[in-house]
Design a protein around this motif. Structure first.
Motif, PDB file in Angstrom:
ATOM      1  N   SER A  75       0.843  -1.196   0.000  1.00  0.00           N
ATOM      2  CA  SER A  75       0.000   0.000   0.000  1.00  0.00           C
ATOM      3  C   SER A  75       0.878   1.246   0.000  1.00  0.00           C
ATOM      4  N   CYS A  76       0.410   2.270  -0.655  1.00  0.00           N
ATOM      5  CA  CYS A  76       1.153   3.526  -0.696  1.00  0.00           C
ATOM      6  C   CYS A  76       0.161   4.661  -0.885  1.00  0.00           C
ATOM      7  N   ARG A  77       0.135   5.597   0.052  1.00  0.00           N
ATOM      8  CA  ARG A  77      -0.815   6.709  -0.026  1.00  0.00           C
ATOM      9  C   ARG A  77      -0.176   7.953   0.566  1.00  0.00           C
ATOM     10  N   ALA A  78      -0.665   9.083   0.119  1.00  0.00           N
ATOM     11  CA  ALA A  78      -0.169  10.341   0.674  1.00  0.00           C
ATOM     12  C   ALA A  78      -0.758  10.533   2.066  1.00  0.00           C
ATOM     13  N   ILE A  79       0.100  10.760   3.049  1.00  0.00           N
ATOM     14  CA  ILE A  79      -0.340  10.896   4.435  1.00  0.00           C
ATOM     15  C   ILE A  79       0.221  12.193   5.000  1.00  0.00           C
ATOM     16  N   ASP A  80      -0.659  13.085   5.393  1.00  0.00           N
ATOM     17  CA  ASP A  80      -0.239  14.346   6.021  1.00  0.00           C
ATOM     18  C   ASP A  80      -0.198  14.113   7.530  1.00  0.00           C
ATOM     19  N   VAL A  81       0.992  13.948   8.053  1.00  0.00           N
ATOM     20  CA  VAL A  81       1.148  13.585   9.456  1.00  0.00           C
ATOM     21  C   VAL A  81       2.249  14.418  10.089  1.00  0.00           C
ATOM     22  N   GLY A 126       3.413  10.765  -0.616  1.00  0.00           N
ATOM     23  CA  GLY A 126       2.928   9.448  -1.032  1.00  0.00           C
ATOM     24  C   GLY A 126       4.044   8.460  -1.285  1.00  0.00           C
ATOM     25  N   LYS A 127       5.181   8.666  -0.622  1.00  0.00           N
ATOM     26  CA  LYS A 127       6.347   7.811  -0.805  1.00  0.00           C
ATOM     27  C   LYS A 127       6.393   6.721   0.268  1.00  0.00           C
ATOM     28  N   PHE A 166       3.837   8.699  16.251  1.00  0.00           N
ATOM     29  CA  PHE A 166       2.913   8.729  15.113  1.00  0.00           C
ATOM     30  C   PHE A 166       1.739   7.782  15.378  1.00  0.00           C
ATOM     31  N   PRO A 167       0.851   8.138  16.309  1.00  0.00           N
ATOM     32  CA  PRO A 167      -0.226   7.211  16.705  1.00  0.00           C
ATOM     33  C   PRO A 167      -1.234   6.919  15.601  1.00  0.00           C
ATOM     34  N   THR A 168      -1.313   7.770  14.572  1.00  0.00           N
ATOM     35  CA  THR A 168      -2.291   7.549  13.499  1.00  0.00           C
ATOM     36  C   THR A 168      -1.747   6.675  12.377  1.00  0.00           C
ATOM     37  N   LEU A 169      -0.444   6.394  12.396  1.00  0.00           N
ATOM     38  CA  LEU A 169       0.154   5.577  11.346  1.00  0.00           C
ATOM     39  C   LEU A 169       0.084   4.095  11.698  1.00  0.00           C
ATOM     40  N   LYS A 170      -0.005   3.277  10.666  1.00  0.00           N
ATOM     41  CA  LYS A 170       0.127   1.836  10.854  1.00  0.00           C
ATOM     42  C   LYS A 170       1.614   1.499  10.730  1.00  0.00           C
ATOM     43  N   ILE A 171       2.203   1.170  11.859  1.00  0.00           N
ATOM     44  CA  ILE A 171       3.631   0.867  11.905  1.00  0.00           C
ATOM     45  C   ILE A 171       3.799  -0.618  12.175  1.00  0.00           C
ATOM     46  N   VAL A 172       4.540  -1.301  11.315  1.00  0.00           N
ATOM     47  CA  VAL A 172       4.755  -2.737  11.489  1.00  0.00           C
ATOM     48  C   VAL A 172       6.244  -2.998  11.690  1.00  0.00           C
ATOM     49  N   GLU A 173       6.552  -3.915  12.613  1.00  0.00           N
ATOM     50  CA  GLU A 173       7.908  -4.388  12.758  1.00  0.00           C
ATOM     51  C   GLU A 173       8.011  -5.742  12.075  1.00  0.00           C
TER      52      GLU A 173
END
Length: 386
Positions: free
Chosen positions: A44-50, A104-105, A128-135
């Motif tokens: 997945s790749c989307r522009a995220i304003d964070v 969007g990178k 970054f609590p709104t991001l989906k972060i995976v290890e």
């Protein structure tokens, strides 16, 4: 013949099976036949304003270095952040991360050691609590896609032609340093810019810097403005070193301080776990099955002394911890690893001081160079960033 994943062209490292040749150099990461193209993952790749949610604002020095790094990255240049331990290398990355996500990178954060992957991922989730972060590392490979991917360098084999920004933390650490296979995985995974982070300079990186292939930004001052802890070097025979480890652990425990005792070999962890049993000490090394549980207990102050190999030399922050190195002139303790080890001390605003003790039979060049480098960083802390 050439492997299109690891670029192996050594005929002795290919094997023949049922009419086709396959690469033995990288077979541990899945078989690759000659001519087979690595599969580019559909991520997945989307522009995220964070923007980062910080408990404390970045210092002006951190902001300055972050802006310098981002300016170079925008020009398509790779960047090396040369920063003292505890100076805030991860925080310096927040600006570049936000910039690339907004465009969007795809952003990846690659680290040599599994334990540090888990720590960095947890810190990034707070910021970054709104991001989906995976290890993505040992025991964490069921989910491999998110807004921000944090992985061991080994796991980069999963991500050919994936990252527009690849952050490489502690690139001079084992097992990445000097490993041509892992370097190829990095080259394959990064289709854009690299942001490299370390408190020590790797010789191969120095070569790229000299050739102007990598830009350097530096920060040797910790946010609390206090100097880095210079290790106390005590030369004494090995049996006496064991007694001193016992003495200092008792002393620090009485002061309400936690201690990490760094030892060169796994068998040393077992010895000191027994020696320090009255203090309820526990040991950790790469082969220990419950190392995550042990680390969590130590962070929660359930016991005062942790005995470790160099597994914990980098990326681990424990507030108020004291450090003892046993057999410090052993070959496993390089200048770089010693700088990282003593960098565990004095990292926090509310406890910027502490003690780092290096016990050794002789003060070898690695120890001497470690002391010189830390003293040099302290001398240049307030000026290099400008």
């Amino acid at each position: 013949m050439k492997c299109l994943r690891c670029h192996n062209e050594d005929a002795s490292l290919f094997a023949y099976d049922q009419g086709v040749y396959y690469c033995r150099r990288c077979v541990a990461f899945g078989r690759m036949d000659v001519g087979q193209t690595p599969t580019i993952p559909d991520l997945s790749c989307r522009a995220i304003d964070v923007s980062p949610k910080l408990k404390f604002a970045l210092t002006k020095e951190q902001e300055h270095v972050s802006e310098q790094a981002l300016a170079h990255l925008k020009k398509g240049k790779n960047v090396f952040v040369y920063a003292a331990t505890g100076a805030g290398k991860t925080e310096i990355c927040y600006g570049p991360i936000c910039h690339y996500l907004k465009k969007g990178k795809k952003v990846g954060f690659a680290i040599s050691r599994r334990q540090v992957v888990l720590e960095i991922a947890a810190r990034l989730r707070e910021v970054f609590p709104t991001l989906k972060i995976v290890e993505v590392c040992q025991d964490y490979t069921k989910e491999t896609d998110g807004d921000l991917i944090v992985c061991t360098i080994h796991q980069l084999y999963r991500y050919p032609e994936t990252f527009d920004l690849l952050i490489l933390d502690e690139l001079d650490a084992f097992p990445y340093a000097g490993n041509a296979l892992l370097k190829q995985f990095v080259d394959n995974a990064c289709k854009g810019e690299r942001l490299c982070l370390s408190a020590t300079l790797d010789p191969s990186l120095q070569e790229e810097i000299d050739q102007k292939k990598v830009e350097v930004v530096a920060l040797f001052q910790r946010p609390h403005k206090k100097p880095l802890i210079v290790p106390e070097v005590i030369r004494i025979f090995r049996l006496a070193q064991r007694l001193l480890v016992w003495h200092y652990c008792i002393q620090f425990t009485k002061q309400g301080k936690q201690t990490i005792v760094f030892v060169p070999r796994k068998k040393d962890t077992m010895f000191f776990e027994l020696l320090l049993h009255p203090l309820k000490a526990k040991a950790i090394h790469s082969s220990k099955k419950n190392k995550d549980e042990v680390m969590e207990q130590f962070r929660n102050r359930q016991f005062p002394v942790l005995v470790s190999t160099t597994l914990l030399e980098r990326g681990i922050t424990v507030p108020g911890v004291q450090v003892i190195v046993y057999d410090g002139d052993h070959t496993v303790f390089t200048q770089a690893s010693l700088i990282q080890i003593f960098g565990r001390v004095g990292r926090k605003f509310d406890d910027p001081y502490g003690r780092g003790i290096c016990l050794c039979s002789r003060k070898n060049e690695s120890i001497a160079s470690c002391v010189r480098t830390i003293e040099w960083m302290n001398a240049h802390a307030a000026s290099v960033w400008k």
